[in-house]
Design a protein around this motif. Structure first.
Motif, PDB file in Angstrom:
ATOM      1  N   ASP A  38      36.572 -52.950  47.901  1.00  0.00           N
ATOM      2  CA  ASP A  38      37.431 -52.072  47.100  1.00  0.00           C
ATOM      3  C   ASP A  38      36.611 -51.235  46.131  1.00  0.00           C
ATOM      4  O   ASP A  38      36.878 -50.049  45.938  1.00  0.00           O
ATOM      5  CB  ASP A  38      38.470 -52.894  46.324  1.00  0.00           C
ATOM      6  CG  ASP A  38      39.523 -53.507  47.232  1.00  0.00           C
ATOM      7  OD1 ASP A  38      39.677 -53.043  48.384  1.00  0.00           O
ATOM      8  OD2 ASP A  38      40.194 -54.465  46.778  1.00  0.00           O
ATOM      9  N   ARG A  39      35.590 -51.839  45.526  1.00  0.00           N
ATOM     10  CA  ARG A  39      34.729 -51.086  44.599  1.00  0.00           C
ATOM     11  C   ARG A  39      33.966 -49.994  45.332  1.00  0.00           C
ATOM     12  O   ARG A  39      33.830 -48.873  44.832  1.00  0.00           O
ATOM     13  CB  ARG A  39      33.760 -52.032  43.897  1.00  0.00           C
ATOM     14  CG  ARG A  39      34.456 -52.961  42.908  1.00  0.00           C
ATOM     15  CD  ARG A  39      33.525 -53.974  42.321  1.00  0.00           C
ATOM     16  NE  ARG A  39      32.513 -53.319  41.489  1.00  0.00           N
ATOM     17  CZ  ARG A  39      31.459 -53.957  40.994  1.00  0.00           C
ATOM     18  NH1 ARG A  39      31.276 -55.238  41.253  1.00  0.00           N
ATOM     19  NH2 ARG A  39      30.591 -53.315  40.250  1.00  0.00           N
ATOM     20  N   ASP A  41      34.930 -48.508  48.065  1.00  0.00           N
ATOM     21  CA  ASP A  41      35.923 -47.486  48.407  1.00  0.00           C
ATOM     22  C   ASP A  41      36.200 -46.564  47.216  1.00  0.00           C
ATOM     23  O   ASP A  41      36.343 -45.350  47.383  1.00  0.00           O
ATOM     24  CB  ASP A  41      37.227 -48.133  48.882  1.00  0.00           C
ATOM     25  CG  ASP A  41      37.111 -48.726  50.276  1.00  0.00           C
ATOM     26  OD1 ASP A  41      36.217 -48.304  51.041  1.00  0.00           O
ATOM     27  OD2 ASP A  41      37.917 -49.623  50.602  1.00  0.00           O
ATOM     28  N   ARG A  42      36.257 -47.130  46.012  1.00  0.00           N
ATOM     29  CA  ARG A  42      36.485 -46.303  44.819  1.00  0.00           C
ATOM     30  C   ARG A  42      35.329 -45.342  44.593  1.00  0.00           C
ATOM     31  O   ARG A  42      35.522 -44.173  44.267  1.00  0.00           O
ATOM     32  CB  ARG A  42      36.714 -47.177  43.587  1.00  0.00           C
ATOM     33  CG  ARG A  42      38.090 -47.795  43.539  1.00  0.00           C
ATOM     34  CD  ARG A  42      38.435 -48.368  42.170  1.00  0.00           C
ATOM     35  NE  ARG A  42      37.529 -49.418  41.731  1.00  0.00           N
ATOM     36  CZ  ARG A  42      37.680 -50.709  42.018  1.00  0.00           C
ATOM     37  NH1 ARG A  42      38.685 -51.117  42.746  1.00  0.00           N
ATOM     38  NH2 ARG A  42      36.810 -51.598  41.559  1.00  0.00           N
ATOM     39  N   CYS A  44      33.388 -44.175  46.915  1.00  0.00           N
ATOM     40  CA  CYS A  44      33.528 -43.164  47.978  1.00  0.00           C
ATOM     41  C   CYS A  44      34.511 -42.081  47.554  1.00  0.00           C
ATOM     42  O   CYS A  44      34.247 -40.881  47.735  1.00  0.00           O
ATOM     43  CB  CYS A  44      34.013 -43.808  49.270  1.00  0.00           C
ATOM     44  SG  CYS A  44      32.811 -44.880  50.062  1.00  0.00           S
ATOM     45  N   ASP A  45      35.638 -42.491  46.992  1.00  0.00           N
ATOM     46  CA  ASP A  45      36.648 -41.529  46.550  1.00  0.00           C
ATOM     47  C   ASP A  45      36.124 -40.644  45.427  1.00  0.00           C
ATOM     48  O   ASP A  45      36.330 -39.431  45.432  1.00  0.00           O
ATOM     49  CB  ASP A  45      37.919 -42.258  46.083  1.00  0.00           C
ATOM     50  CG  ASP A  45      38.660 -42.933  47.222  1.00  0.00           C
ATOM     51  OD1 ASP A  45      38.430 -42.563  48.394  1.00  0.00           O
ATOM     52  OD2 ASP A  45      39.472 -43.839  46.936  1.00  0.00           O
ATOM     53  N   ILE A  46      35.424 -41.251  44.473  1.00  0.00           N
ATOM     54  CA  ILE A  46      34.900 -40.489  43.338  1.00  0.00           C
ATOM     55  C   ILE A  46      33.866 -39.468  43.792  1.00  0.00           C
ATOM     56  O   ILE A  46      33.881 -38.315  43.354  1.00  0.00           O
ATOM     57  CB  ILE A  46      34.287 -41.446  42.294  1.00  0.00           C
ATOM     58  CG1 ILE A  46      35.390 -42.267  41.618  1.00  0.00           C
ATOM     59  CG2 ILE A  46      33.467 -40.684  41.257  1.00  0.00           C
ATOM     60  CD1 ILE A  46      34.877 -43.442  40.799  1.00  0.00           C
ATOM     61  N   GLY A  48      33.426 -38.394  46.920  1.00  0.00           N
ATOM     62  CA  GLY A  48      33.816 -37.613  48.092  1.00  0.00           C
ATOM     63  C   GLY A  48      32.853 -37.824  49.249  1.00  0.00           C
ATOM     64  O   GLY A  48      32.571 -36.899  50.009  1.00  0.00           O
ATOM     65  N   LYS A  51      31.781 -43.989  53.597  1.00  0.00           N
ATOM     66  CA  LYS A  51      31.400 -45.364  53.261  1.00  0.00           C
ATOM     67  C   LYS A  51      29.957 -45.646  53.661  1.00  0.00           C
ATOM     68  O   LYS A  51      29.217 -46.277  52.903  1.00  0.00           O
ATOM     69  CB  LYS A  51      32.355 -46.352  53.927  1.00  0.00           C
ATOM     70  CG  LYS A  51      32.204 -47.764  53.398  1.00  0.00           C
ATOM     71  CD  LYS A  51      33.226 -48.708  53.975  1.00  0.00           C
ATOM     72  CE  LYS A  51      34.564 -48.471  53.307  1.00  0.00           C
ATOM     73  NZ  LYS A  51      35.569 -49.484  53.668  1.00  0.00           N
TER      74      LYS A  51
END
Length: 89
Positions: A38-39, A41-42, A44-46, A48, A51
């Motif tokens: 989960d960390r 993934d976060r 990755c989102d931040i 852009g 993975k």
């Protein structure tokens, strides 16, 4: 790229994560705690980023820090051995 890159770990690091030409790759399958995934993934989102890119950058960061720690510890051990050998002369 980062100013100081450890020998052998020239891949992307988090500070300079960029998409570009990739070198040879090999699949690595590991089991990780869900919280850790989960960390990642976060991050990755931040950023852009994908993975694989983020995990590679995180591993490179960790390996660079590990190598620096081992080198510092090794130089301290070498100095201690040198001092010990001088005492026995």
């Amino acid at each position: 790229m980062a100013a100081k890159e450890a020998k052998g770990y020239a891949g992307p690091r988090l500070a300079d994560l960029v998409r570009g030409p990739k070198g040879p790759e090999q699949l690595l399958s590991v089991r990780l705690p869900v919280e850790l995934i989960d960390r990642v993934d976060r991050v990755c989102d931040i950023l852009g980023a994908g993975k694989s890119e983020v995990v590679t950058a995180l591993l490179n960061e960790g390996l660079v820090r590990y190598d620096a720690r081992v080198q510092r510890r090794g130089s301290v051990q070498r100095r201690a051995k040198t001092k010990a050998s001088r005492k026995h002369r």
